[in-house]
Each structure stands twice: as structure tokens, then as C-alpha cells.
Enzyme design. Structure first.
Site, mmCIF file in Angstrom:
data_model
loop_
_atom_site.group_PDB
_atom_site.id
_atom_site.type_symbol
_atom_site.label_atom_id
_atom_site.label_comp_id
_atom_site.label_asym_id
_atom_site.label_seq_id
_atom_site.Cartn_x
_atom_site.Cartn_y
_atom_site.Cartn_z
ATOM 1 N N ARG A 172 0.844 -1.190 0.000
ATOM 2 C CA ARG A 172 0.000 0.000 0.000
ATOM 3 C C ARG A 172 0.884 1.245 0.000
ATOM 4 O O ARG A 172 1.972 1.238 0.599
ATOM 5 C CB ARG A 172 -0.890 0.038 1.245
ATOM 6 N N HIS A 203 -1.061 0.283 -9.814
ATOM 7 C CA HIS A 203 -1.741 -0.668 -8.906
ATOM 8 C C HIS A 203 -2.312 -1.862 -9.693
ATOM 9 O O HIS A 203 -3.505 -2.148 -9.634
ATOM 10 C CB HIS A 203 -2.859 0.033 -8.106
#
Ligand code: NAP
Ligand code: GLV
Length: 309
Positions: free
Chosen positions: A224, A272
Site C-alpha cells: 500500500r 496498482h
């Protein structure tokens, strides 16, 4: 009894179609379409609006559309007693392992560099490193960290891993807890972050940690964006202590146009996509948990809310 899908900014169509295929009797609403809140007992979600689930008096289960649950647990307004589940899926795990292997190979063979030098018509060769001479440190030895370790080991790399609790993994020299973090880092020429985002892991990729890595280490963050102190990474690369980084996740996604990472010659960016959830592959476990909820049976892949993952 209904299922509510809440995934603002993400197209829910494949999820709805797969749920209807695999469970024709299921009553599904997609937020914010008109629905009766009292009917909803099961929610399937990615990045729901904060506080939303407080408005569902009969909600029993919140299922993440992905492996991470930080987007759910970071909401301080979750209803009391609700259960939360994550995804564990072979395809997602395999995709993550392939992605990390390709980033590692790109780095040791200098492929990111040659992509850039081609643009400048530069014939500039340098020696490369081989897997057997490369020590990789994996932060997080859970479902994904373990699979990545296994794939890298099978490709000839030397693997070290770090987790919260002690592990006994074949082919991985393992370290655990804060006390062993420094020993782990000293062995990490390439550092891969696969930790969940929790209050204990937020900002963990910072200057103090980078300082403990060997000179010239490379950082791969596929966990993250909030794990990384961005400014510290830039300083450590610009000072020469780190050789560069591959980043798949960011504090703000999409990464804003004006962000300095875009132009940095030693930072490689992907949007991502290290491992995307495949609804067809994941819906069977969602359907199974929906049935388990109805029968009041233990859920699969339930997360511990207090632990944060
Ligand atoms: P997981 O199975 O829950 O494993 C988490 C690992 O992290 C465990 O080994 C755990 O240690 C360790 N850990 C947690 N807190 C720690 C701490 N404070 N100190 C040291 N180790 C700690 O998680 P996963 O399924 O592998 O997924 C990891 C993360 O990958 C997800 O949370 C998500 O953020 C990210 N992800 C990214 C993508 C992408 O496309 N970029 C895709 C999927 C997932 P113990 O084993 O001792 O409990
Ligand atoms: C993706 O980031 C996931 O958590 O599955």
C-alpha cells in the site's frame, strides 16, 4: 435477504454478472441504486464511502473485493459486530508472484534502465547481477509473501523474510518482530513490501529503515502507498544509498500529474496492477460465504478486526 455491492469508481458489472451466474437466486443491489437498507445482510466492497455501513441495521458481513482490508477497517464507523472477510485466490497469488519476479528480473538485468536509454539512442552496457548472487528480503510472509518467496527461490534467488510472528519456512531465512528487523534488512539487497496496511505498518518504509539496508539496495512496494514515506525514498535514492524503486501503490491513486515520482529516472511506476482480482475466480468464495452467513457457519478468510489483517 440481499447483497449490496459498493465500489465507487470501479465497474461492478463483472461482479454482478458472475454473482448472478453462480447464484441465480441472489438478490443484488449496486450502491447507490434505490434499495431497502433493512434487506441488506451482506456487502461486497472496495473503497466504500466512510460511515456508509452504519445505515444498514441488519448487515452481518462485509467482504473485501481484494486481499487487502485496510479500505474497510480504516472506517471508524463500521457497525458493531459485523464480520469482515478478505480474498484468497490462486490466480491473485500467482499474478502477484509473477509481477514481483518480473520487477526483480528487470532490476538485476537493468531493463528499466535500457528502456530509458533507448529513448536517448544510448549504447551503454553494464554488468548485471545473477539470481544466485542476489539476496531478496520480503516484508510480510502471509499468503502473498509466501508465494512470492517460493517463486523467487525457484528462480535461484536467496530469500529472507520478515513477519510479525515466528515462522519456520522451507527455503526462506525468516526473521520476526521489531527486534529482528535490522538483521533482516541487512540481508535485503532487494526489499519487497507485502505487508498489510495497519497502524503498526503505516510509514514503515522510512529513512531509518532504508538506512539499515545495504548500500545500493532496491525497493519494490506492492502493498500500500501508505507504507512508504515518499520524501524519504526520494532522498535516499538521490543520495545514492538506494539504487531505485518500483512502486505499484501510492498514497493518492491515481498518482497526481504533478507528483515528482513520474519524472524520477530511478523510480518505476505501475498503476496498482501487480495483481488484479478476477471476479470469475473469486465469486465462488463470496457465494460460499453468503451461504455460510445464512446458515450461521464460520466464514472463510475472515480477518481479525483488532489485529488489522
Ligand atoms: P496476509 O496473508 O494477511 O499476510 C500478512 C503478512 O504480514 C503476515 O506474514 C504477517 O505476519 C505480516 N505482518 C503483519 N503485520 C506485521 C507487523 N507489524 N510486523 C511484521 N509483519 C507483519 O496478507 P496477504 O494476503 O499476503 O496480502 C498482503 C497485502 O498485499 C494486502 O494487505 C494488500 O495491501 C497487498 N496487495 C496488493 C496488491 C496489488 O495489486 N498491489 C494485490 C493484492 C494485495 P504474521 O504471519 O506473523 O501474522
Ligand atoms: C489489491 O490491492 C488487493 O488488496 O487485492
Amino acid at each position: 435477504m440481499s447483497v449490496l455491492i459498493v465500489c465507487p469508481g470501479k465497474d461492478p458489472e463483472n461482479w454482478v454478472n458472475e454473482l448472478r451466474n453462480q447464484h441465480p437466486g441472489m438478490n443484488i443491489y449496486v450502491y447507490p441504486e434505490d434499495h431497502d437498507n433493512e434487506e441488506v445482510e451482506f456487502a461486497l466492497t472496495w473503497n466504500h464511502p466512510r460511515g456508509l455501513f452504519k445505515n444498514y441495521p441488519n448487515l452481518k458481513v462485509i467482504a473485501s473485493m481484494g486481499a487487502g482490508v485496510d479500505h474497510i477497517l480504516s472506517d471508524s464507523g463500521l457497525p458493531d459486530g459485523v464480520k469482515v472477510t478478505k480474498v484468497i485466490d490462486d490466480m491473485l497469488t500467482e499474478d502477484m508472484s509473477d509481477f514481483v519476479l518480473s520487477q526483480v528480473m528487470n532490476h538485476i538485468r537493468g531493463l528499466h534502465y535500457y528502456t530509458k536509454s533507448q529513448k536517448e539512442k544510448k549504447w551503454d552496457r553494464f554488468q548485471y547481477q545473477r539470481p544466485k548472487d542476489t539476496k531478496i528480503g520480503i516484508m510480510g510472509l502471509g499468503v502473498l509473501g509466501n508465494a512470492v518467496a517460493d517463486k523467487l527461490y525457484k528462480n535461484g534467488f536467496k530469500i529472507h523474510g520478515w513477519s510479525r510472528t515466528e515462522k519456520d519456512c522451507e527455503n526462506v531465512t525468516s526473521f520476526h518482530g521489531k527486534e529482528q528487523l535490522e538483521d533482516f534488512l541487512q540481508n535485503s539487497e532487494i526489499l519487497v513490501c507485502l505487508l498489510p496496511l495497519t497502524k503498526n505498518t503505516e510509514n514503515i518504509l522510512n529513512a531509518d529503515l532504508f538506512d539499515m539496508l545495504p548500500e545500493g539496495a532496491y525497493v519494490i512496494n506492492v502493498a500500500r502507498g501508505q507504507h512508504l514515506v515518499e520524501h524519504d525514498l526520494m532522498e535516499m535514492i538521490d543520495s545514492g544509498h538506494l539504487s531505485g524503486a518500483s512502486l505499484d501503490v501510492f498514497r493518492e491513486e491515481p498518482l497526481p500529474d504533478e507528483h515528482p515520482f513520474w519524472e524520477h529516472p530511478k523510480i518505476n511506476i505501475t498503476p496498482h496492477i501487480a495483481s488484479l482480482t478476477n471476479p470469475k475466480s473469486v465469486v465462488p468464495q463470496i457465494v460460499e460465504n453468503y451461504e455460510r452467513m445464512k446458515e450461521d457457519e464460520p466464514l472463510k478468510y475472515r480477518v481479525e478486526i483488532d489485529k488489522g489483517y
